[in-house]
Write an enzyme that holds these catalytic residues in place. Structure first.
Site, mmCIF file in Angstrom:
data_model
loop_
_atom_site.group_PDB
_atom_site.id
_atom_site.type_symbol
_atom_site.label_atom_id
_atom_site.label_comp_id
_atom_site.label_asym_id
_atom_site.label_seq_id
_atom_site.Cartn_x
_atom_site.Cartn_y
_atom_site.Cartn_z
ATOM 1 C CG ASN A 15 -1.775 1.315 1.268
ATOM 2 O OD1 ASN A 15 -1.854 1.942 0.550
ATOM 3 N ND2 ASN A 15 -2.471 1.538 2.466
ATOM 4 C CE LYS A 17 -0.055 2.972 4.800
ATOM 5 N NZ LYS A 17 -0.002 3.464 6.394
ATOM 6 C CG HIS A 95 -5.592 1.898 5.341
ATOM 7 N ND1 HIS A 95 -4.976 2.771 6.043
ATOM 8 C CD2 HIS A 95 -4.486 1.093 5.133
ATOM 9 C CE1 HIS A 95 -3.866 2.568 6.735
ATOM 10 N NE2 HIS A 95 -3.527 1.429 5.824
ATOM 11 C CD GLU A 97 -2.670 5.547 6.730
ATOM 12 O OE1 GLU A 97 -2.542 5.703 5.668
ATOM 13 O OE2 GLU A 97 -1.674 5.108 7.489
ATOM 14 C CD GLU A 167 -3.109 -2.304 7.409
ATOM 15 O OE1 GLU A 167 -2.084 -2.502 6.667
ATOM 16 O OE2 GLU A 167 -3.542 -1.176 7.229
ATOM 17 N N GLY A 173 2.928 2.550 10.821
ATOM 18 C CA GLY A 173 3.948 3.475 10.692
ATOM 19 C C GLY A 173 4.467 4.058 11.821
ATOM 20 C CB SER A 212 5.841 -1.651 11.793
ATOM 21 O OG SER A 212 5.355 -0.157 12.076
HETATM 22 P P1 13P Z 1 3.344 0.477 7.635
HETATM 23 O O1 13P Z 1 3.757 -0.712 6.945
HETATM 24 O O2 13P Z 1 3.997 1.778 6.937
HETATM 25 O O3 13P Z 1 3.320 0.538 9.162
HETATM 26 O O4 13P Z 1 1.858 0.756 7.094
HETATM 27 C C1 13P Z 1 1.016 -0.158 7.009
HETATM 28 C C2 13P Z 1 -0.231 0.161 6.508
HETATM 29 O O5 13P Z 1 -0.879 0.910 6.844
HETATM 30 C C3 13P Z 1 -0.558 -0.532 5.314
HETATM 31 O O6 13P Z 1 -2.027 -0.583 4.735
#
Ligand code: 13P
Length: 250
Positions: A15, A17, A95, A97, A167, A173, A212
């Site tokens: 992803n 983002k 997601h 976010e 997640e 992150g 992560s």
């Molecule tokens: P990270 O791998 O940067 O922690 O992000 C995970 C994520 O949100 C994947 O959708």
């Protein structure tokens, strides 16, 4: 190395983002093309403006979100039908976010999952708790409510068509992944919970871990019995690291 005790095909989805550029598209394209023949689904979910720059013969593509509508006056939104037309096979829905930045509810996420299926896309449905919920010992209740909305929304006959991504928000992150045991614990719960609606679907459904994931921790996470691969954020932007994560799932 991924666990081999089941017949679920491992999967790693990157992803991006709101990151990346055309240069990264080309770099990833070259690296991932070689993985295509392996016993593994590698999916790239770039910002939608870059989808067409990929050669979809050699890799699987996914969107990062869709509208709940198929077309109309919804400025800035993208429909499942459009992603499908550009060759996507998957789309991330729910997601964390999107849930926080755009106030997406469990019910809206469920509608998006249904719309994706109707248009022939496989939804990667994200679930996962914030730290406060984990600290209050309410992870299972929280995740169950997220799952129940989706199960209701898509209908029990369609559950087997989903991919679920667990997640935990506190791991996204932050560089602080869930431990393999913490991930397995929740993945096992998710599979058991889905089994209440459809036992066969539960044993076949792929449940990815996200938060992560990196080249160093992927092997131990993917070796867990109910972890079928990963949804990778930051590390999916680094070609060598992402390839190493894919190898860990293979
Ligand atoms: P990270 O791998 O940067 O922690 O992000 C995970 C994520 O949100 C994947 O959708």
């Amino acid at each position: 190395m991924a666990n081999t005790m089941n017949n679920r095909r491992p999967m790693v989805a990157g992803n991006w983002k709101m990151n990346g550029n055309l240069d990264l598209v080309n770099k990833m394209q070259d690296g991932i093309g070689n993985l295509a023949k392996q016993d593994l689904d590698v999916v790239i979910c770039p910002p939608s403006v870059y989808l067409q720059a990929f050669d979809k013969q050699s890799l699987l593509l996914g969107g990062q979100d869709i509208s709940e509508y198929n077309e109309g006056a919804h400025t800035g939104d993208i429909s499942a039908r459009m992603l499908k037309e550009l060759g996507c096979r998957f789309v991330i829905v729910g997601h964390s976010e999107r849930r926080s930045d755009h106030h997406e509810s469990n019910e809206l996420v469920a509608v998006k999952a249904r719309v994706a299926l109707e248009q022939g896309l496989t939804p990667i449905v994200c679930v996962g708790e914030p730290l406060s919920v984990r600290e209050a010992g309410q992870v299972f209740d929280y995740v169950a409510a997220q799952l129940d909305a989706v199960i209701q929304g898509v209908g029990s006959t369609q559950i087997s068509q989903l991919v679920i991504a667990y997640e935990p928000i506190w791991a996204i992150g932050t560089g602080k992944s869930a431990s393999p045991e913490q991930a397995q614990d929740v993945h096992h719960f998710i599979r058991k919970h889905i089994a209440k609606a459809d036992e066969a679907a539960a044993s076949g459904i792929r449940i990815l871990y996200g938060g992560s994931v990196n080249a160093a921790n992927a092997g131990a996470l993917f070796a867990q019995a109910d972890v079928d691969g990963g949804l990778v954020g930051g590390a999916s932007l680094k070609k060598d690291e992402f390839l190493a994560i894919c190898q860990a799932a293979n």
